[in-house]
Design a protein around this motif. Sequence first.
Motif, PDB file in Angstrom:
ATOM      1  N   LEU A  52       0.909  -1.068  -0.175  1.00 55.13           N
ATOM      2  CA  LEU A  52       0.120  -0.061   0.069  1.00 55.13           C
ATOM      3  C   LEU A  52       0.907   1.294   0.269  1.00 55.13           C
ATOM      4  O   LEU A  52       0.664   2.169  -0.791  1.00 55.13           O
ATOM      5  CB  LEU A  52      -0.820   0.089   1.119  1.00 55.13           C
ATOM      6  N   GLN A  79      -1.198   3.984  -1.792  1.00 50.68           N
ATOM      7  CA  GLN A  79      -2.674   3.399  -1.890  1.00 50.68           C
ATOM      8  C   GLN A  79      -2.894   3.565  -0.314  1.00 50.68           C
ATOM      9  O   GLN A  79      -3.895   2.698   0.175  1.00 50.68           O
ATOM     10  CB  GLN A  79      -2.793   2.031  -2.297  1.00 50.68           C
ATOM     11  N   ARG A 110      -6.343   3.618   1.289  1.00 52.09           N
ATOM     12  CA  ARG A 110      -7.416   2.329   1.135  1.00 52.09           C
ATOM     13  C   ARG A 110      -7.789   1.854   2.608  1.00 52.09           C
ATOM     14  O   ARG A 110      -8.909   1.225   2.729  1.00 52.09           O
ATOM     15  CB  ARG A 110      -7.033   1.518   0.236  1.00 52.09           C
ATOM     16  N   LYS A 124      -9.682   2.457   5.675  1.00 51.10           N
ATOM     17  CA  LYS A 124     -10.546   3.397   5.992  1.00 51.10           C
ATOM     18  C   LYS A 124     -11.458   2.875   7.308  1.00 51.10           C
ATOM     19  O   LYS A 124     -11.495   1.727   7.763  1.00 51.10           O
ATOM     20  CB  LYS A 124     -11.713   3.422   4.856  1.00 51.10           C
ATOM     21  N   VAL A 181     -10.427  -2.528   4.379  1.00 48.25           N
ATOM     22  CA  VAL A 181      -9.746  -2.025   3.132  1.00 48.25           C
ATOM     23  C   VAL A 181     -10.407  -1.752   2.014  1.00 48.25           C
ATOM     24  O   VAL A 181     -11.194  -2.590   1.436  1.00 48.25           O
ATOM     25  CB  VAL A 181      -8.636  -3.080   2.966  1.00 48.25           C
ATOM     26  N   ASP A 182     -10.544  -0.676   1.571  1.00 45.41           N
ATOM     27  CA  ASP A 182     -11.277  -0.406   0.051  1.00 45.41           C
ATOM     28  C   ASP A 182     -10.654  -0.906  -0.936  1.00 45.41           C
ATOM     29  O   ASP A 182      -9.621  -0.192  -1.420  1.00 45.41           O
ATOM     30  CB  ASP A 182     -11.440   1.137  -0.023  1.00 45.41           C
ATOM     31  N   PHE A 183     -11.252  -1.855  -1.634  1.00 47.60           N
ATOM     32  CA  PHE A 183     -10.422  -2.499  -2.591  1.00 47.60           C
ATOM     33  C   PHE A 183     -11.336  -1.971  -4.069  1.00 47.60           C
ATOM     34  O   PHE A 183     -11.026  -2.573  -5.162  1.00 47.60           O
ATOM     35  CB  PHE A 183     -10.570  -4.081  -2.924  1.00 47.60           C
ATOM     36  N   SER A 184     -12.236  -1.048  -4.047  1.00 47.52           N
ATOM     37  CA  SER A 184     -12.842  -0.670  -5.215  1.00 47.52           C
ATOM     38  C   SER A 184     -12.081   0.337  -6.004  1.00 47.52           C
ATOM     39  O   SER A 184     -11.115   0.630  -5.486  1.00 47.52           O
ATOM     40  CB  SER A 184     -14.098   0.101  -4.627  1.00 47.52           C
ATOM     41  N   ARG A 216     -11.883   3.927  -5.170  1.00 48.42           N
ATOM     42  CA  ARG A 216     -11.652   4.143  -3.655  1.00 48.42           C
ATOM     43  C   ARG A 216     -12.806   4.648  -3.241  1.00 48.42           C
ATOM     44  O   ARG A 216     -12.452   5.870  -2.449  1.00 48.42           O
ATOM     45  CB  ARG A 216     -10.190   4.905  -3.648  1.00 48.42           C
TER      46      ARG A 216
END
Length: 180
Positions: free
Chosen positions: A126, A131, A134, A136, A148-151, A154
């Motif tokens: 990260l 990153q 990510r 959050k 963990v925002d894997f979109s 984000r």
Amino acid sequence: MLFAHDTDLALIATAALINTGRDEVDTMTTASQLSEYLDEQGYSGRRDGDEAELAAVRKLRERLDTLWSMDVDDVAQEVNDILREADARPYLSRHDHWDWHIHVTDAEAPLADRMAAENAMALIDLIRTGQLGRLKTCAGDGCRSVFVDFSRNRSRRFCSDGGCGNRAHVAAYRRRRAGA
């Protein structure tokens, strides 16, 4: 951002570990609860199953929890400290149903050290890819869960554990309907 499967799994396991202590009720107070967590997250290697191991993992949980609110320089320093303390020595491994991936400590090293090193290695990905954002905390009212925002963009705002997103969307819908 696409990360290696072991990075994704370690990040998910880190958030899950932190979340065991974020609710009003701590869900990791016994060795059996720790064992259930380890099974759910697919941890391999040595397990002592005693109170000392549980205490070490709970201490690690507190340490990892602080990373969600640190800036990148502080996280990098903490990651370096964790890797040094765990005597991390990365190597490639293939076992069970997993293809080649990185292990960073011996399978017989103490559990908390192995967990700390794996989590730190995932955080390295990260940090070096810019990153860290990510990591959050759920935007749901009263929810303190981390994720963990894997979109792709984000944009995820809610955890997936408590239906927080659904509650927020229903409340917004009701406010719009009341105003119409």
